[in-house]
Design an enzyme around this catalytic site. Structure first.
Site, short mmCIF file in Angstrom:
data_model
loop_
_atom_site.label_atom_id
_atom_site.label_comp_id
_atom_site.label_asym_id
_atom_site.label_seq_id
_atom_site.Cartn_x
_atom_site.Cartn_y
_atom_site.Cartn_z
N ARG A 79 23.34 64.55 51.28
CA ARG A 79 23.61 65.73 52.06
C ARG A 79 22.92 67.24 51.48
NH1 ARG A 79 28.36 67.27 51.86
NH2 ARG A 79 29.05 65.82 50.28
N GLY A 103 24.55 61.28 55.68
CA GLY A 103 25.28 62.32 56.51
C GLY A 103 24.45 63.22 57.26
N CYS A 114 36.17 61.15 42.72
CA CYS A 114 37.36 60.95 42.42
C CYS A 114 38.25 59.72 42.75
CB CYS A 114 38.37 61.97 42.86
SG CYS A 114 38.13 63.71 42.45
N ASN A 153 46.78 52.56 39.13
CA ASN A 153 47.27 53.22 39.91
C ASN A 153 48.40 52.75 41.05
OD1 ASN A 153 45.59 55.05 38.79
ND2 ASN A 153 43.84 55.15 40.30
#
Length: 607
Positions: A80, A224, A275, A519
């Site tokens: 992008r 994108g 992340c 997690n």
């Protein structure tokens, strides 16, 4: 296959406005022929074969990777282009300080004026009319777009990433609303001129006209910038539609979490890039008896239902994922999804005509062809795959896709997670006190830009709601919209908001929390909180798990490590809080008063 655009009988729609717009763009861009895409398997195969003939696609080993292709972009067209991405709102103030604004009249002149870059830009090429639906066809939560493009790569990718083709035109009828998206590679071919495998232009514009719901993209064939249903429509234009119509268009994964006993819960989560969003969306829980299923990995459109709950759909039909770092040990479900029917762009090629990238396997192959087409060995000293190499694959192939992932009603969201990559200060998980406090947490999403000195907060890159590059209007107004949508709602039915941080580091610079499948332990606490079964302790920054409430059974985590992850250091947090005013002041009077109230309450609680 090319149809005469002027003969209405050959056009597969009776939508007068659509036909006249397609004619207008054809007149402007002057393609050799016009093809209305029907979205069929036969069309996909034909276009893919054409791309192989042109040298854009290379067919991968049909046994190892059935019906899959490899593409290498021009080395200048790999990601992008945020500095060439414009919001062309009527008023500059509506774009806000975090977007690049250009006057819409000026931008239209650049595109379609006498010297406009779109004038004749499709000469020598085929113009594809690509009708697509964001979200399940027929859902009240979905919305339609039509992308006009001179890239067959875009046409085939849109079939994977959206519901595309004739069924969309049928749904649109004769007067349905659609977002207009125009895309050109900006690489016209003169008669007899040879084409290149990846045409593009060194000048690029990715422009959004929020009021007229239009997207114009020039010069890039990549991701994108060119697949205009993704960030351009599903976030930048849709966020404006959501503001005007009272819903939310968000950069969020959606997952379904089922405990051993009890009801499934649906969770939406927003993280900045790098992340682990896709990894969380396809999580393999380590907590016994719990299952995770995927609804979406990148974008959520959410509206309040008649029962007062917030319902979400994944507006996409495919995954457009970053390949490097995706492997059996980090995301086994993504690897299983990629068995076939995939397009891989800017990855490396193996000698037996399959694909490879950094992090895919424990062992690095002895020889590869890198993404630039060069011989590569582990001694080469450069990455074999581009760091932003991508895979495009149907979401339906994911082994843990939830059966209701295409439910037109959407799924009811019980919790919303925000998070960034923070080595310091931010605990493993924090529950907000209420909705507005949760909005305050979302508004302060940040990742560290620089390594922090011990005990100090590093330089932060703010990314409110993980929407900084994708919000189609003033970010201050966007935060205000989050406050406003909940104002008249039953607070008990609103999703609870959490802030998570998998990335705390100790004094040696090592991650303390193991992350990935572990997690699920944090998700377990969240579900138990939603059910009123888990203990939490109030701190100045929110509610944290008690040491006993977080399931750490079988985890190699010392008591002091757990304390480190679940402690709020008031002194460090006073420093942290001191950074908030500068951030909120960025948006001037557009910052909602409620966020200043939350800031003052935080300072007071910190004493």
């Amino acid at each position: 296959m090319a149809r005469d655009i002027a003969a209405p009988s050959s056009v597969p729609t009776q939508h007068k406005e659509l036909i006249s717009w397609v004619n207008e763009i054809a007149e402007l861009t002057q393609p050799d022929s016009v093809v209305w895409c029907d979205g069929s398997e036969a069309e996909y195969e034909r276009l893919s074969e054409e791309l192989v003939r042109k040298g854009t696609f290379r067919k991968l080993d049909p046994i190892k990777r059935p019906n899959s292709y490899y593409a290498a972009s021009d080395p200048t067209d790999v990601a992008r282009v945020e500095d060439r991405t414009f919001i062309c709102s009527e008023k500059e103030e509506d774009a806000g300080p975090t977007n690049h604004w250009k006057d819409p009249a000026e931008m239209r002149e650049i595109f379609a004026g006498e010297q406009g870059v779109f004038r004749g830009s499709m000469r020598g090429r085929t113009m594809y009319v690509v009708p697509f639906c964001m979200g399940p066809l027929g859902s009240d939560l979905s919305a339609i777009g039509v992308e006009i493009t001179d890239s067959a790569y875009v046409a085939v990718s849109m079939r994977t990433m959206t519901r595309m083709g004739q069924p969309v035109l049928d749904e649109l009828g004769t007067d349905g609303f659609f977002v207009r998206a125009v895309h050109t590679l900006g690489a016209p071919l003169e008669a007899g001129e040879a084409d290149v495998p990846w045409p593009c232009n060194s000048t690029k514009y990715i422009s959004h006209f929020p009021e007229s719901r239009e997207i114009w993209s020039y010069g890039s064939g990549y991701g994108g910038n060119a697949l205009l249903g993704k960030k351009c429509y599903a976030l930048r234009i849709a966020s404006v539609m959501a503001r005007d119509e009272g819903w939310l268009a968000e950069h969020m994964l959606i997952l379904k979490l089922t405990p051993p006993q009890g009801e499934s819960k649906y969770v939406a989560a927003a993280f900045p890039s790098a992340c682990g969003k896709t990894n969380l969306a396809m999580l393999e829980p380590t907590v016994g008896g719990w299952t995770v299923e995927t609804i979406g990995d990148d974008i959520a459109w959410m509206r309040f239902g008649e029962d007062g709950r917030l319902y979400a759909i994944n507006p996409e039909a495919g995954f457009f994922g970053v390949a490097p770092g995706t492997g059996e040990h980090t995301n086994a479900n993504a690897m299983k999804t990629l068995w076939g029917n995939s397009v891989f762009t800017n990855v490396a090629l193996t000698d037996d005509n399959d694909i490879w990238w950094e992090g895919m396997t424990e062992e690095t192959p002895a020889h590869l062809t890198d993404w630039k087409g060069n011989d590569w060995t582990p001694e080469s000293g450069t990455p074999a795959a581009h760091p932003n190499a991508r895979f495009t694959v149907p979401a339906s192939q994911c082994p843990i896709i939830a059966p209701e992932w295409e439910d037109p009603k959407g799924v009811p969201i019980s919790a919303i997670l925000f998070g960034g990559r923070r080595a310091t200060a931010v605990p493993l998980v924090t529950e907000s006190f209420d909705w507005n406090h949760g909005v305050f947490l979302g508004a302060n999403v940040a990742s560290e830009k620089t390594a922090a000195a011990e005990g100090k907060v590093g330089e932060l890159r703010r990314d409110p709601f993980a929407m900084l590059p994708f919000c189609g209007y003033n970010m201050g107004d966007y935060m205000g919209h989050w406050v406003d949508v909940a104002k008249d709602k039953d607070q008990a039915k609103l999703p609870k908001i959490y802030y998570v941080n998998w990335f705390r580091k100790n004094d040696e610079g090592k991650f303390v929390w193991p992350g990935f499948g572990e997690n699920s332990r944090v998700l377990k606490w969240i579900v138990e909180r939603l059910e009123g079964r888990a203990e939490g302790v109030e701190t100045p920054i929110g509610i944290l798990p008690t040491r006993e409430a977080l399931d750490t059974a079988g985890l190699d985590l010392s008591a002091s490590d757990l304390d480190f992850l679940l402690t709020v250091d008031k002194e460090v947090w006073r420093e942290e809080a001191a950074l908030v005013p500068e951030h909120l002041n960025t948006f001037g009077e557009h910052t909602p008063k409620e966020l200043w109230d939350e800031y003052r309450a935080l300072v007071q609680r910190l004493g």
